[in-house]
Design a protein around this motif. Structure first.
Motif, PDB file in Angstrom:
ATOM      1  N   GLU A 160      -3.335   2.049   4.259  1.00  0.00           N
ATOM      2  CA  GLU A 160      -4.584   1.555   3.676  1.00  0.00           C
ATOM      3  C   GLU A 160      -4.699   1.973   2.205  1.00  0.00           C
ATOM      4  OE1 GLU A 160      -7.846   3.125   5.824  1.00  0.00           O
ATOM      5  OE2 GLU A 160      -9.310   1.924   4.713  1.00  0.00           O
ATOM      6  N   LYS A 161      -4.449   3.278   1.967  1.00  0.00           N
ATOM      7  CA  LYS A 161      -4.548   3.792   0.606  1.00  0.00           C
ATOM      8  C   LYS A 161      -3.468   3.171  -0.291  1.00  0.00           C
ATOM      9  CE  LYS A 161      -5.803   7.340  -2.324  1.00  0.00           C
ATOM     10  NZ  LYS A 161      -6.576   8.542  -2.492  1.00  0.00           N
ATOM     11  N   VAL A 165      -4.028   1.219  -3.751  1.00  0.00           N
ATOM     12  CA  VAL A 165      -3.366   1.486  -5.026  1.00  0.00           C
ATOM     13  C   VAL A 165      -2.672   0.216  -5.523  1.00  0.00           C
ATOM     14  CG1 VAL A 165      -1.572   2.827  -6.198  1.00  0.00           C
ATOM     15  CG2 VAL A 165      -3.009   3.925  -4.468  1.00  0.00           C
ATOM     16  N   ALA A 166      -1.979  -0.480  -4.616  1.00  0.00           N
ATOM     17  CA  ALA A 166      -1.240  -1.688  -4.993  1.00  0.00           C
ATOM     18  C   ALA A 166      -2.179  -2.752  -5.551  1.00  0.00           C
ATOM     19  CB  ALA A 166      -0.470  -2.218  -3.788  1.00  0.00           C
ATOM     20  N   SER A 167      -3.396  -2.782  -5.038  1.00  0.00           N
ATOM     21  CA  SER A 167      -4.320  -3.825  -5.499  1.00  0.00           C
ATOM     22  C   SER A 167      -4.805  -3.571  -6.921  1.00  0.00           C
ATOM     23  CB  SER A 167      -5.505  -3.958  -4.538  1.00  0.00           C
ATOM     24  OG  SER A 167      -6.252  -2.769  -4.554  1.00  0.00           O
ATOM     25  N   LYS A 177       1.565  -6.066  -0.621  1.00  0.00           N
ATOM     26  CA  LYS A 177       2.236  -5.450   0.525  1.00  0.00           C
ATOM     27  C   LYS A 177       3.590  -4.880   0.131  1.00  0.00           C
ATOM     28  CE  LYS A 177       0.037  -8.035   4.216  1.00  0.00           C
ATOM     29  NZ  LYS A 177       0.121  -9.357   4.846  1.00  0.00           N
ATOM     30  N   ALA A 178       4.310  -5.628  -0.701  1.00  0.00           N
ATOM     31  CA  ALA A 178       5.633  -5.169  -1.131  1.00  0.00           C
ATOM     32  C   ALA A 178       5.521  -3.881  -1.946  1.00  0.00           C
ATOM     33  CB  ALA A 178       6.317  -6.263  -1.947  1.00  0.00           C
ATOM     34  N   ILE A 179       4.522  -3.836  -2.842  1.00  0.00           N
ATOM     35  CA  ILE A 179       4.326  -2.631  -3.665  1.00  0.00           C
ATOM     36  C   ILE A 179       3.922  -1.457  -2.772  1.00  0.00           C
ATOM     37  CG2 ILE A 179       2.917  -1.586  -5.489  1.00  0.00           C
ATOM     38  CD1 ILE A 179       2.738  -4.372  -6.794  1.00  0.00           C
ATOM     39  N   ARG A 181       4.616  -0.893   0.317  1.00  0.00           N
ATOM     40  CA  ARG A 181       5.780  -0.378   1.065  1.00  0.00           C
ATOM     41  C   ARG A 181       6.626   0.534   0.174  1.00  0.00           C
ATOM     42  NH1 ARG A 181       6.014  -5.476   3.605  1.00  0.00           N
ATOM     43  NH2 ARG A 181       7.405  -6.293   2.002  1.00  0.00           N
ATOM     44  N   ILE A 182       6.777   0.156  -1.083  1.00  0.00           N
ATOM     45  CA  ILE A 182       7.575   0.968  -2.013  1.00  0.00           C
ATOM     46  C   ILE A 182       6.892   2.315  -2.270  1.00  0.00           C
ATOM     47  CG2 ILE A 182       8.339   1.111  -4.429  1.00  0.00           C
ATOM     48  CD1 ILE A 182       8.892  -1.944  -4.236  1.00  0.00           C
ATOM     49  N   LEU A 183       5.581   2.286  -2.451  1.00  0.00           N
ATOM     50  CA  LEU A 183       4.847   3.530  -2.714  1.00  0.00           C
ATOM     51  C   LEU A 183       4.964   4.485  -1.532  1.00  0.00           C
ATOM     52  CD1 LEU A 183       1.594   2.089  -4.383  1.00  0.00           C
ATOM     53  CD2 LEU A 183       3.631   2.994  -5.521  1.00  0.00           C
ATOM     54  N   ILE A 184       4.849   3.928  -0.323  1.00  0.00           N
ATOM     55  CA  ILE A 184       4.959   4.764   0.878  1.00  0.00           C
ATOM     56  C   ILE A 184       6.356   5.372   0.982  1.00  0.00           C
ATOM     57  CG2 ILE A 184       4.987   4.697   3.417  1.00  0.00           C
ATOM     58  CD1 ILE A 184       2.628   2.662   3.181  1.00  0.00           C
TER      59      ILE A 184
END
Lengths: 387, 297
Positions: A160-161, A165-167, A177-179, A181-184
C-alpha cells in the motif's frame, strides 16, 4: 563496500528489478561477442566503463554505439585506461571491465534511493520525478522535487505504502504498480544483504511502457560483511587506493590527500581535528590516518611505512592522546620505525594522556632528531615550520 | 549533582572476562566505580578481579540490583547483549563495542523506543562523572570535577577537549561520548536537555563531526530551550567529500552534513564556535567568565 554496476544489476535481476539485457566484458573481443549475442535489429548498444565512482557519463565512460564492431573499438579505448570523474579524485580509477547492454530508449527519468535515516533510525526512501544526471542540482535548486518517505525497519515497505510512493511519480496505474514492485525489491535487498545505500538513477520508463533500472549503485555496510561472504566476494581491490587497502589490512584507517604533512593520530575525530589544525597553522595535510584505540608497536611502524610511500610527504606529525593506547608503546614504535625504515623527513611528536611522561622520556633519550610539542597547536606549528 | 551516573551507580560489565572487558574493568575499579558484577555465559559462579561473575544479565541484576550495564562483548554478540541487558531491567546501557552492523542498531533502536530503554553508544568511549563513576574506556586522570558538561561524537578528541578544560581550571560535571556510528542511543539533544536541568552544570562543550544532522538539531534546541552557554567544535572542515574517515558515522553524503554548514548553523542559532581545536578550553573559559564573572569554578 562498493560494488560495480554490473554486479548490482545481477543482484537486481535476482530480486526481480528489471534491467536491460546485458553482459560484462574484460576484453574488447569478449565485448564484441557479447554484443553479437544480444544484438537485435534497430537496437543500439551502451558501453559503460565499470568503476567504483559516479559521474562516468560526463567523463566519457558511457558510450552509445550501433554495431558490435563499434562496441569492440569503444571497449578497446576504455579498457585498461584510467577514468577521471568528479568523484574519483585526480588519480582516477582504472577500467577493467565494460558493461555492454541494450540502449533502451527512455521516455521519462525518475530517481529512487534508499538509505538509513540517522536521526530516526528508520529506512528512508528518497524519490524524485526528475531523475538523471542533474539530480544533485535539482536537490539543491528544487528541494520540493525530492520526496522522502520514512518507514520502520520492522514494518518494511507495505504494498500500500509502495503504491502511495509510486503515485507521487506517476499517474498511470500499470506504471505505478511496476514502480511499487521495484521499491519493495529495493527494501528487500537492503534488509537481507545489509546494504547502506541503494540508488537507481535514473529509474527509466521505456517507450514500451516498462520501468527499468538504467543505472544501479549499491553500497554495503562494512560491519556486516562478516555475515555475507557472497557479497564480500564481489570486492574489487583494483578500485581501492592500494595505500588505503594496505592500511586496512594492518587495522589502520588511511585516506590519502594532496598536502605534504603526513599525520599519524589515534581516533577519527582527533585525526580530523589535527588536519584542521594543520590548515590553521598554514600547512596542508598529506593524509588522514587513524591508528585506532589499540595500536601496537607494529601498527605504529606500519603507519610510518604507509605514509612514507607518499613522495609528497616532507614532514610527519604524530599526535597521540593516550587513552587505551599507551604513549610509551607509541614512542617505542616511532623509534623502531625510524631505525628500520630510515625516516629521513623531520618528525614532530606530541604525546599526551596515558603514560605520556614515559613516552616522552623514551623519545628524549634517543639520538634521533625528534621535535616534541606539548600541545596540539605547537605540534602543528612546528610541523609547518619544519617544511 | 551530575547526569546519568554518580557515586551510587551500581554497574555490571557484560563481557567482563574478555580482553577489553578485563582491561577496562580493572581501570574502572581503580577509579572507584562500583562494579557489582560481570556477565560471561558459562563462567557464572566464579569471581574475576574480585567481582562476582554471572551467566545471565537477568540473574546478575536480580542478585546485585545494578542499574547500569556496560558492554564490551565483540560486535557479533553485542546486539544480543543489548537486548539481554534491556530485558533484565537496567535503567541505562552503555555500549562500548565498535563494528556492529548498522541495521542491527536500527532494529534495536526501534525496539528500545517501544520498551523505553535508555542507552548510549555503540562505538563510544562511555560516560564519566569525575571523582565518582567512570563507565567506559576514557583515561580517568585527565578529568577534574567542575561545572562543565561535555558531550561528543568522538573518542580521543573528547579527551583532548577535557584535558584543555582541566588545564584552563574548568572541571567537568559529566562527560558523555555518544559514539560515532550512524545510529545510536542518546543523541546531543537528549543530553543537552539533561545538562540544562542539572544544577551543577553551568555550561556545556559539544563536539560534533561531519555527517548526519545531530548538530543542526542541537543548534535549534540550544536556541529554543537552553539558558546555559554552549561552546561547540565541529571536526572535519578539511575532510575530503564523499570519503570515509574511519568512523562509520563520519561520512558526508549529498552535500548535507558538511562541517562548514554545521558550523554556520550553530552560529545562526547563537552558539559559540571554537574555531581552533586547540582552543576549545580557552573559548569555554572566556564564555564562562562572560556569563558568570570571575567566581570560582
Amino acid at each position: 563496500m562498493n560494488i560495480h554496476e554490473y554486479q548490482a544489476k545481477t543482484l537486481f535481476q535476482h530480486y526481480g528489478i528489471p534491467v536491460s539485457e546485458n553482459g560484462v566484458a574484460r576484453t574488447p573481443e569478449k565485448a564484441f561477442f557479447l554484443a553479437q549475442a544480444i544484438q537485435k535489429p534497430g537496437i543500439s548498444f551502451v558501453v559503460k566503463a565499470q568503476i567504483h565512482a559516479g559521474g562516468r557519463g560526463k567523463a566519457g565512460g558511457v558510450r552509445i554505439v550501433r554495431t558490435p564492431e563499434e562496441v569492440r573499438s569503444v571497449s578497446e579505448a576504455l579498457l585498461g585506461q584510467k577514468l577521471v570523474t568528479p568523484q574519483t579524485g585526480k588519480d582516477g580509477r582504472v577500467v577493467n571491465r565494460c558493461l555492454i547492454e541494450h540502449a533502451t530508449e527512455i521516455e521519462k527519468e525518475y530517481y529512487a534511493g534508499l538509505l538509513l535515516d540517522r536521526s530516526s533510525g528508520e529506512l528512508c526512501l528518497v524519490t524524485s520525478s526528475s531523475g538523471g544526471m542533474a539530480i544533485e542540482a535539482i536537490a539543491e535548486k528544487h528541494p520540493e522535487k525530492i520526496i522522502k518517505h520514512l518507514f520502520s525497519v520492522k514494518e518494511r515497505l507495505s504494498e500500500e505504502k509502495a503504491l502511495e510512493v509510486a503515485s507521487t511519480l506517476s499517474g498511470d496505474e500499470n506504471e505505478k504498480k511496476a514502480i511499487a514492485r521495484i521499491l519493495i525489491a529495493m527494501v528487500k535487498i537492503f534488509l537481507e544483504l545489509d546494504a547502506s545505500l541503494i540508488e537507481i538513477n535514473p529509474l527509466g520508463r521505456t517507450k514500451t511502457g516498462e520501468v527499468i533500472a538504467v543505472d544501479a549503485k549499491i553500497q554495503f555496510d562494512d560491519n556486516a560483511l562478516y555475515r555475507h561472504p557472497e557479497i564480500e566476494a564481489l570486492r574489487d581491490a583494483s578500485q581501492e587506493d592500494p595505500r588505503e587497502k594496505e592500511a586496512q589490512d594492518q587495522g589502520l584507517s588511511y585516506v590519502g590527500l594532496e598536502g605534504n604533512i603526513g599525520c599519524i593520530v589515534n581516533g577519527a575525530g582527533l585525526a580530523m581535528a589535527t588536519m584542521d589544525m594543520i590548515r590553521l597553522a598554514g600547512g596542508e595535510p598529506a593524509n588522514f590516518l587513524d591508528v585506532g584505540g589499540n595500536a601496537t608497536k607494529d601498527q605504529v611502524k606500519a603507519a610510518f611505512e604507509i605514509i612514507l610511500k607518499d613522495p609528497h610527504v616532507k614532514v610527519i606529525l604524530v599526535n597521540i592522546f593516550g587513552g587505551i593506547l599507551h604513549c610509551d608503546v607509541v614512542a617505542a614504535g616511532i623509534l623502531e620505525a625510524a631505525e628500520e625504515i630510515q625516516v629521513k623527513v623531520p618528525l614532530v611528536v606530541r604525546l599526551e594522556g596515558t603514560r605520556a611522561g614515559e613516552g616522552r622520556d623514551i623519545l628524549g633519550k634517543s639520538s634521533l632528531r625528534i621535535q616534541t610539542a606539548s600541545s596540539f597547536q605547537e605540534a602543528a606549528e612546528k610541523a609547518v615550520k619544519a617544511l | 549533582m551530575s547526569i546519568l551516573v554518580d557515586q551510587n551507580t551500581k554497574v555490571l560489565v557484560q563481557g567482563i572476562t574478555g580482553k577489553h572487558g578485563a582491561f577496562h574493568t580493572e581501570r574502572m575499579l581503580r577509579y572507584g566505580t562500583e562494579i557489582v558484577g560481570g556477565v560471561t555465559p558459562g563462567k557464572g559462579g566464579s569471581r574475576f578481579l574480585n567481582v562476582p561473575v554471572f551467566d545471565t544479565m537477568k540473574e546478575a541484576v536480580r542478585m546485585t540490583q545494578a542499574g547500569v550495564s556496560v558492554i564490551y562483548v565483540p560486535a557479533v554478540h553485542a546486539p544480543s547483549a543489548l537486548y539481554e541487558a534491556a530485558e533484565a531491567g537496567v535503567r541505562l546501557i552503555v555500549c562500548i563495542t565498535e563494528g556492529i552492523p548498522v541495521l542491527e542498531m536500527a532494529r534495536f533502536k526501534e525496539w528500545a523506543k517501544e520498551e523505553n530503554v535508555q542507552w548510549v553508544g555503540p562505538n563510544c568511549p562511555g560516560i564519566i562523572t569525575p571523582g565518582e563513576c567512570k563507565i567506559g574506556i576514557m583515561p580517568g586522570e585527565i578529568h577534574t570535577r567542575g561545572p562543565i558538561g561535555v558531550i561528543s561524537r568522538s573518542g580521543t578528541l573528547t579527551y583532548e577537549a577535557v584535558w584543555q578544560l582541566t588545564h584552563c581550571g574548568l572541571g567537568q560535571s559529566t562527560c558523555v561520548g555518544i559514539g560515532g556510528d550512524p545510529i545510536g542511543g542518546f543523541g546531543f539533544v537528549d543530553l543537552l536537555a539533561r545538562f540544562q536541568d542539572d544544577p551543577e552544570t553551568k555550561a556545556v562543550v559539544l563536539i560534533g563531526e561531519i555527517g548526519g544532522t545531530q548538530e543542526e538539531e542541537a543548534a535549534r534546541f540550544i536556541r529554543e530551550k537552553m539558558s546555559k552557554p554552549v561552546v561547540a567544535f565541529v571536526a572535519g572542515l578539511n575532510a575530503p567529500e564523499g570519503r570515509r574517515m574511519g568512523h562509520a558515522g563520519a561520512i558526508i553524503t549529498g552535500g548535507t552534513g558538511r562541517a562548514k554548514s554545521k558550523i554556520e548553523c550553530f552560529r545562526d542559532h547563537g552558539v559559540v564556535i571554537a574555531e581552533n581545536p586547540a582552543l576549545i578550553g580557552e573559548t569555554m573559559k572566556k564564555i564562562y567568565r562572560e556569563q558568570y564573572g570571575e567566581q570560582e569554578s
